[in-house]
Scaffold this active site. Structure first.
Site, PDB file in Angstrom:
ATOM      1  N   MET A  30     -47.419 -40.968  47.156  1.00 53.13           N
ATOM      2  CA  MET A  30     -47.406 -39.795  46.267  1.00 53.13           C
ATOM      3  C   MET A  30     -47.790 -38.561  47.081  1.00 53.13           C
ATOM      4  O   MET A  30     -48.241 -37.552  46.528  1.00 53.13           O
ATOM      5  CB  MET A  30     -48.365 -40.014  45.096  1.00 53.13           C
ATOM      6  N   GLY A  31     -47.654 -38.654  48.402  1.00 53.86           N
ATOM      7  CA  GLY A  31     -47.959 -37.502  49.250  1.00 53.86           C
ATOM      8  C   GLY A  31     -49.448 -37.334  49.455  1.00 53.86           C
ATOM      9  O   GLY A  31     -50.219 -38.281  49.293  1.00 53.86           O
TER      10      GLY A  31
ATOM     11  N   GLY B  17     -54.706 -43.311  56.279  1.00 52.10           N
ATOM     12  CA  GLY B  17     -54.399 -44.599  55.633  1.00 52.10           C
ATOM     13  C   GLY B  17     -52.895 -44.745  55.448  1.00 52.10           C
ATOM     14  O   GLY B  17     -52.303 -45.774  55.807  1.00 52.10           O
ATOM     15  N   HIS B  18     -52.263 -43.703  54.900  1.00 53.89           N
ATOM     16  CA  HIS B  18     -50.804 -43.745  54.741  1.00 53.89           C
ATOM     17  C   HIS B  18     -50.128 -43.888  56.107  1.00 53.89           C
ATOM     18  O   HIS B  18     -49.165 -44.638  56.255  1.00 53.89           O
ATOM     19  CB  HIS B  18     -50.276 -42.444  54.116  1.00 53.89           C
TER      20      HIS B  18
ATOM     21  N   GLN C 150     -52.831 -53.064  42.284  1.00 52.14           N
ATOM     22  CA  GLN C 150     -51.446 -52.573  42.346  1.00 52.14           C
ATOM     23  C   GLN C 150     -50.600 -53.470  43.249  1.00 52.14           C
ATOM     24  O   GLN C 150     -49.464 -53.819  42.918  1.00 52.14           O
ATOM     25  CB  GLN C 150     -51.438 -51.137  42.887  1.00 52.14           C
TER      26      GLN C 150
ATOM     27  N   VAL D 100     -57.968 -48.327  55.282  1.00 56.85           N
ATOM     28  CA  VAL D 100     -58.449 -47.542  56.433  1.00 56.85           C
ATOM     29  C   VAL D 100     -59.662 -46.752  55.961  1.00 56.85           C
ATOM     30  O   VAL D 100     -59.637 -46.154  54.881  1.00 56.85           O
ATOM     31  CB  VAL D 100     -57.347 -46.592  56.966  1.00 56.85           C
TER      32      VAL D 100
ATOM     33  N   SER E 131     -58.620 -41.749  50.860  1.00 61.67           N
ATOM     34  CA  SER E 131     -57.884 -41.582  49.603  1.00 61.67           C
ATOM     35  C   SER E 131     -57.462 -40.119  49.496  1.00 61.67           C
ATOM     36  O   SER E 131     -58.207 -39.228  49.927  1.00 61.67           O
ATOM     37  CB  SER E 131     -58.797 -41.927  48.425  1.00 61.67           C
ATOM     38  N   SER E 132     -56.297 -39.904  48.888  1.00 59.81           N
ATOM     39  CA  SER E 132     -55.852 -38.514  48.682  1.00 59.81           C
ATOM     40  C   SER E 132     -56.830 -37.785  47.768  1.00 59.81           C
ATOM     41  O   SER E 132     -56.965 -36.568  47.828  1.00 59.81           O
ATOM     42  CB  SER E 132     -54.463 -38.494  48.055  1.00 59.81           C
TER      43      SER E 132
HETATM   44  O1  PAF Z   1     -50.155 -46.090  45.545  1.00 58.83           O
HETATM   45  C1  PAF Z   1     -49.514 -45.048  45.275  1.00 58.83           C
HETATM   46  O2  PAF Z   1     -49.635 -44.018  45.941  1.00 58.83           O
HETATM   47  C2  PAF Z   1     -48.563 -45.054  44.092  1.00 58.83           C
HETATM   48  O3  PAF Z   1     -49.064 -45.802  43.039  1.00 58.83           O
HETATM   49  C3  PAF Z   1     -47.139 -45.526  44.474  1.00 58.83           C
HETATM   50  C4  PAF Z   1     -47.124 -46.969  44.912  1.00 58.83           C
HETATM   51  C5  PAF Z   1     -46.604 -44.639  45.569  1.00 58.83           C
HETATM   52  C6  PAF Z   1     -46.231 -45.395  43.256  1.00 58.83           C
HETATM   53  O4  PAF Z   1     -46.158 -44.087  42.803  1.00 58.83           O
END
Ligand code: PAF
Length: 282
Positions: A30-31, A36-37, A153, A176, A185-186
């Protein structure tokens, strides 16, 4: 690195790659990207011929309007970071590209989404399943990468793929953490300096609790974690549970599972909701 905003343009580009027999990896995000991403992106790029990263703040997974409005949107910076993490394609669609029609699908995950995040954020996982299944449908990736910070999730996505026969390999990647242990976390961007300083108590407490397991019983350990964190006035535990890491169901005794995981959600201040988890060794 190419950037696509339209689903059809992305699909045309992917078609060419697929014709050449290339393996496609997908990292849905989600940007508001952080290290971590980027660890997921790097892994995806290393394990596939092309790494697609989607940047889309999915409205259907937010059950709180303020949370959706305040979710950080930093596309320009995200693109810069992705450029230096071996991403090949950024997909940054608008809402109508993902949902040309309102998505009315209702997913059934049995007991998996009735607890923890599913219980406290009704409809959240249905929204996650809607967007992730839609992204899978658009990109048709060979592999897709998700962080273990969103532990429940990840379990739901694995279940969705299995139950609905979606041909993609799901790769889970470790949390991370900052040097002090705080999970990236964002949402950390929304913490004041003081809140950030206090929020480290969450990961510190989880880590310390590992030294008590299995000596302390499950209920006693759970209460200890909650009391430690709630002892800091700025923090308020929403839930802390110790669950079986596959079924997400609470355990009562350590012997109830071979895979005990502690999952926590804490409000830091009025608005910022932080999650974390820890795997206990028996
Ligand atoms: O984990 C996230 O950032 C969101 O839940 C995802 C998996 C990108 C779905 O919008």
């Amino acid at each position: 690195m190419k950037i696509y905003k339209k689903t059809a343009d992305l699909q045309n580009a992917l078609l060419e790659l697929k014709k050449e027999g290339k393996k496609i990896g997908l990292v849905p995000t989600m940007g508001a990207l952080h290290a971590g991403h980027l660890s997921l992106v790097k892994k995806c790029a290393a394990e596939n011929d092309a790494c697609v990263v989607s940047v889309f703040v999915n409205p259907t997974q937010f059950n709180n309007k303020t949370d959706l409005e305040k979710y950080p949107r930093t596309l320009e910076n995200d693109v810069k970071l992705l450029g230096s993490a071996n991403c090949s394609i950024v997909f940054a669609p608008s809402v109508d590209q993902i949902y040309p029609e309102p998505d009315t699908r209702v997913f059934d995950f049995g007991q998996l989404d009735k607890v923890m995040e599913g219980k406290f954020r009704p409809g959240h996982f249905n929204g996650v399943a809607q967007v992730v299944s839609r992204l899978f449908d658009i990109v048709k990736p060979d592999r897709a990468y998700f962080g273990e910070k969103d532990f429940q999730q990840l379990a739901i996505i694995r279940e969705m793929v299995k139950k609905y026969g979606i041909p993609v390999e799901i790769v889970g990647c470790p949390i991370v953490r900052e040097n002090d242990g705080m999970a990236l976390s964002s949402r950390n961007m929304r913490l004041s300096a003081n809140e950030r300083e206090k929020a480290v108590l969450i990961s510190q407490t989880l880590l310390k609790s590992c030294t008590f397991a299995p000596r302390k019983g499950v209920a006693e350990l759970k209460q200890w974690v909650i009391d430690q964190i709630n002892g800091e006035p700025i923090l308020k535990v929403e839930y802390f549970d110790i669950v079986d890491g596959l079924t997400m169901q609470s355990i009562n005794k350590w012997d109830d599972t071979d895979y005990p995981v502690g999952c926590i959600t804490v409000y830091c201040g009025e608005e910022v909701r932080l999650i974390d988890n820890i795997k206990y060794k028996k």
